[in-house]
Design a protein around this motif. Structure first.
Motif, short mmCIF file in Angstrom:
data_model
loop_
_atom_site.label_atom_id
_atom_site.label_comp_id
_atom_site.label_asym_id
_atom_site.label_seq_id
_atom_site.Cartn_x
_atom_site.Cartn_y
_atom_site.Cartn_z
N ARG A 108 0.86 -1.19 0.00
CA ARG A 108 0.00 0.00 0.00
C ARG A 108 0.89 1.24 0.00
O ARG A 108 1.77 1.36 0.85
CB ARG A 108 -0.90 -0.03 1.24
CG ARG A 108 -1.87 1.11 1.31
CD ARG A 108 -2.79 0.97 2.49
NE ARG A 108 -3.49 2.23 2.69
CZ ARG A 108 -4.52 2.38 3.47
NH1 ARG A 108 -4.98 1.34 4.15
NH2 ARG A 108 -5.09 3.54 3.62
N PRO A 109 0.68 2.17 -0.91
CA PRO A 109 1.56 3.34 -1.00
C PRO A 109 1.45 4.29 0.19
O PRO A 109 2.45 4.88 0.60
CB PRO A 109 1.14 4.03 -2.29
CG PRO A 109 -0.26 3.56 -2.54
CD PRO A 109 -0.37 2.19 -1.93
N ASP A 110 0.26 4.43 0.74
CA ASP A 110 0.06 5.34 1.87
C ASP A 110 -0.17 4.55 3.15
O ASP A 110 -0.77 3.47 3.12
CB ASP A 110 -1.17 6.24 1.62
CG ASP A 110 -1.00 7.11 0.39
OD1 ASP A 110 0.12 7.65 0.20
OD2 ASP A 110 -1.96 7.23 -0.38
N PRO A 111 0.28 5.09 4.27
CA PRO A 111 0.06 4.38 5.53
C PRO A 111 -1.42 4.38 5.92
O PRO A 111 -2.17 5.28 5.55
CB PRO A 111 0.89 5.17 6.55
CG PRO A 111 1.07 6.52 5.95
CD PRO A 111 1.02 6.35 4.46
N ALA A 112 -1.80 3.36 6.67
CA ALA A 112 -3.14 3.33 7.28
C ALA A 112 -3.07 4.22 8.51
O ALA A 112 -2.12 4.15 9.29
CB ALA A 112 -3.50 1.90 7.66
N LEU A 113 -4.05 5.08 8.70
CA LEU A 113 -4.05 6.02 9.81
C LEU A 113 -4.98 5.57 10.92
O LEU A 113 -6.10 5.12 10.66
CB LEU A 113 -4.47 7.41 9.34
CG LEU A 113 -3.59 8.07 8.28
CD1 LEU A 113 -4.14 9.45 7.92
CD2 LEU A 113 -2.15 8.17 8.73
N MET A 114 -4.52 5.69 12.15
CA MET A 114 -5.35 5.47 13.32
C MET A 114 -5.23 6.71 14.20
O MET A 114 -4.13 7.22 14.40
CB MET A 114 -4.92 4.25 14.12
CG MET A 114 -5.84 4.02 15.33
SD MET A 114 -5.44 2.55 16.30
CE MET A 114 -4.03 3.13 17.19
N THR A 115 -6.36 7.18 14.70
CA THR A 115 -6.38 8.35 15.58
C THR A 115 -6.74 7.92 16.98
O THR A 115 -7.69 7.15 17.18
CB THR A 115 -7.39 9.39 15.07
OG1 THR A 115 -7.02 9.77 13.74
CG2 THR A 115 -7.43 10.62 15.96
N MET A 116 -5.97 8.41 17.95
CA MET A 116 -6.24 8.19 19.38
C MET A 116 -6.46 9.56 19.99
O MET A 116 -5.62 10.44 19.88
CB MET A 116 -5.04 7.49 20.04
CG MET A 116 -5.27 7.12 21.49
SD MET A 116 -4.72 8.31 22.74
CE MET A 116 -3.00 8.44 22.46
N GLU A 117 -7.64 9.74 20.60
CA GLU A 117 -7.96 11.01 21.25
C GLU A 117 -8.25 10.76 22.72
O GLU A 117 -8.93 9.78 23.07
CB GLU A 117 -9.16 11.67 20.58
CG GLU A 117 -8.88 12.06 19.16
CD GLU A 117 -10.06 12.73 18.47
OE1 GLU A 117 -9.89 13.86 18.01
OE2 GLU A 117 -11.13 12.10 18.42
N LEU A 118 -7.74 11.65 23.57
CA LEU A 118 -7.95 11.57 25.01
C LEU A 118 -8.69 12.81 25.48
O LEU A 118 -8.36 13.93 25.07
CB LEU A 118 -6.61 11.49 25.74
CG LEU A 118 -5.69 10.34 25.38
CD1 LEU A 118 -4.36 10.49 26.10
CD2 LEU A 118 -6.34 9.01 25.72
N THR A 119 -9.68 12.60 26.34
CA THR A 119 -10.40 13.71 26.95
C THR A 119 -10.47 13.45 28.44
O THR A 119 -10.97 12.39 28.87
CB THR A 119 -11.83 13.83 26.38
OG1 THR A 119 -11.76 13.93 24.97
CG2 THR A 119 -12.55 15.03 26.96
#
Length: 151
Positions: free
Chosen positions: A95-106
């Motif tokens: 895959r040319p682009d990375p797979a993105l994962m978002t981690m958000e903290l509140t």
């Protein structure tokens, strides 16, 4: 824990996992960004974790399944907002682009933190596997934080 699955075939398949953790936001951030702590809860092979937590910084870890299989993972940090948000890119072979994962903290009070993980994948199968892996990560993080004020 809540799970939302939103199929959007034109843009991929997404999931969102949300949990409330019994720990202050700084403790959760440290568990996620300190290599020695991350290795303890993220099912990583000891000594395999390297985290350069800054935009453009690289990360790598070799994950181990319950049956002993090992999976080396690499990627980079796309966005870093201390104590609130990480966007991680994961390298995927072919895959040319990375797979993105978002981690958000509140932070919700002095001892509670809401963590939200989101990811969009190319196929429903990839999404289901990524969601299962992220659920395992959150399970491990929850156990690690419950084990007391280590680190």
């Amino acid at each position: 824990m809540t799970t939302d699955q939103t199929p959007a075939p034109a843009d991929g398949y997404s999931y969102t996992l949300t949990r409330t953790l019994d720990a202050p936001v700084a403790r959760v951030w440290q568990a996620w960004t300190a290599p020695d702590q991350y290795a303890q809860w993220a099912h990583a092979v000891p000594g395999s974790v390297e985290l350069d937590v800054r935009p453009g910084g690289a990360w790598k870890a070799t994950m181990q399944t319950p049956d002993g299989a090992e999976f080396p993972l690499t990627g980079s940090y796309v966005e870093v907002a201390e104590h609130s948000r990480l966007v991680l890119g994961m390298d995927i072979p072919g895959r040319p682009d990375p797979a993105l994962m978002t981690m958000e903290l509140t932070e919700q009070g002095p001892r509670n933190t809401v963590i939200v993980l989101t990811q969009t994948c190319d196929t429903q199968e990839e999404r289901d596997m990524a969601e299962q892996g992220s659920g395992m990560l959150l399970d491990g993080l929850e156990r690690f934080l419950a084990d007391g004020a280590k680190g």
